[in-house]
Design an enzyme around this catalytic site. Structure first.
Site, PDB file in Angstrom:
ATOM      1  N   ASP A  67      51.460  39.970  32.925  1.00 30.47           N
ATOM      2  CA  ASP A  67      50.127  40.197  33.488  1.00 30.47           C
ATOM      3  C   ASP A  67      49.453  41.319  32.695  1.00 30.47           C
ATOM      4  O   ASP A  67      49.899  42.463  32.734  1.00 30.47           O
ATOM      5  CB  ASP A  67      50.233  40.576  34.969  1.00 30.47           C
ATOM      6  CG  ASP A  67      48.897  40.529  35.700  1.00 30.47           C
ATOM      7  OD1 ASP A  67      47.856  40.731  35.043  1.00 30.47           O
ATOM      8  OD2 ASP A  67      48.897  40.303  36.921  1.00 30.47           O
ATOM      9  N   ARG A  79      46.207  42.293  32.971  1.00 31.88           N
ATOM     10  CA  ARG A  79      44.917  42.668  33.553  1.00 31.88           C
ATOM     11  C   ARG A  79      44.760  44.169  33.760  1.00 31.88           C
ATOM     12  O   ARG A  79      45.725  44.883  33.981  1.00 31.88           O
ATOM     13  CB  ARG A  79      44.717  41.931  34.879  1.00 31.88           C
ATOM     14  CG  ARG A  79      44.407  40.462  34.692  1.00 31.88           C
ATOM     15  CD  ARG A  79      44.323  39.722  36.000  1.00 31.88           C
ATOM     16  NE  ARG A  79      45.637  39.559  36.630  1.00 31.88           N
ATOM     17  CZ  ARG A  79      45.852  38.857  37.728  1.00 31.88           C
ATOM     18  NH1 ARG A  79      44.839  38.256  38.325  1.00 31.88           N
ATOM     19  NH2 ARG A  79      47.067  38.743  38.220  1.00 31.88           N
ATOM     20  N   THR A 115      44.453  38.745  49.117  1.00 32.47           N
ATOM     21  CA  THR A 115      45.369  38.590  47.995  1.00 32.47           C
ATOM     22  C   THR A 115      46.788  38.301  48.477  1.00 32.47           C
ATOM     23  O   THR A 115      47.149  38.631  49.604  1.00 32.47           O
ATOM     24  CB  THR A 115      45.379  39.866  47.123  1.00 32.47           C
ATOM     25  OG1 THR A 115      46.130  39.606  45.925  1.00 32.47           O
ATOM     26  CG2 THR A 115      46.023  41.044  47.853  1.00 32.47           C
ATOM     27  N   LYS A 155      48.290  43.763  42.783  1.00 30.00           N
ATOM     28  CA  LYS A 155      46.855  43.970  43.005  1.00 30.00           C
ATOM     29  C   LYS A 155      46.624  44.945  44.162  1.00 30.00           C
ATOM     30  O   LYS A 155      45.718  45.778  44.114  1.00 30.00           O
ATOM     31  CB  LYS A 155      46.165  42.630  43.280  1.00 30.00           C
ATOM     32  CG  LYS A 155      44.648  42.689  43.220  1.00 30.00           C
ATOM     33  CD  LYS A 155      44.019  41.309  43.427  1.00 30.00           C
ATOM     34  CE  LYS A 155      44.273  40.390  42.270  1.00 30.00           C
ATOM     35  NZ  LYS A 155      43.578  39.083  42.427  1.00 30.00           N
TER      36      LYS A 155
END
Length: 201
Positions: A135, A137, A158, A163
């Site tokens: 990931d 991000r 989510t 996150k």
């Protein structure tokens, strides 16, 4: 030098309900280039004290073409439905649409990852085979967006514990799940998200 710019506010009537939208133009320095990345925020009016928020990373294949290989398009539609319903109940919310295709690796690399998945790699193995993290991000712009709107606490739609951790750097987080039905094309993908990325599915 400004880290981001904010567009004017505009109306966006959708099949889910009526929203206002604003674009946030983020500037990142990469290889000595100040590169703009344009994100979109769709929200109901007024912005309430504890809005229902979905932080959704762009997925062209799922969001636009209805790909069955992931759950992204389904999550996007469900989030907009939930935010609209929340607004009708006197609450409301916000969808932050981040231009971070393929968990941050970009569309070109995502298609290459898809090709590896066609050969049997799972979603994590494919990214790593291309030299990326599982990931990639970066959620820092979300902190700026929430601060811009004066939001200090959110109900976050989510299933991703990473996150939740990322958003908790900026605001107080209450987690709301967002589960969409699986299909024969994304069962392995969802199982990998659960086993290797810790998603709460």
């Amino acid at each position: 030098m400004e880290k981001f710019e904010v567009s004017n506010r505009a109306k966006l009537p959708t099949r889910f309900g009526d929203f206002f939208i604003q674009s946030f133009r983020e500037f990142r320095v990469e290889n000595d280039c100040r590169c703009p990345i344009e994100h979109l925020v769709a929200f109901t009016d007024p912005i309430v004290e504890i809005p229902l928020v979905r932080v959704h990373s762009e997925c062209l294949t799922g969001d636009v073409f209805g790909s069955q290989k992931c759950d992204c398009g389904g999550e996007l539609a469900m989030a907009l439905e939930k935010i609209t319903q929340s607004s009708k109940e006197g609450q409301g919310g916000m969808l932050i649409y981040l231009r971070q295709e393929g968990r941050g690796i970009g569309l070109f690399n995502k298609v290459n990852a898809y090709a590896l998945q066609d050969k049997g790699y799972d979603t994590v193995e494919a990214n790593e085979a291309l030299g990326f993290k599982s990931d990639n991000r970066d959620y820092s712009i979300v902190g700026d967006i929430l601060k811009y709107y004066g939001i200090k606490k959110i109900r976050l739609l989510t299933n991703n514990p990473r996150k939740i951790t990322a958003m908790s750097q900026y605001v107080e987080v209450i987690r709301d799940s967002i589960i969409v039905p699986s299909n024969c094309h994304n069962e392995k993908y969802l199982a990998t998200k659960k086993s290797k990325l810790g998603h709460l599915l």
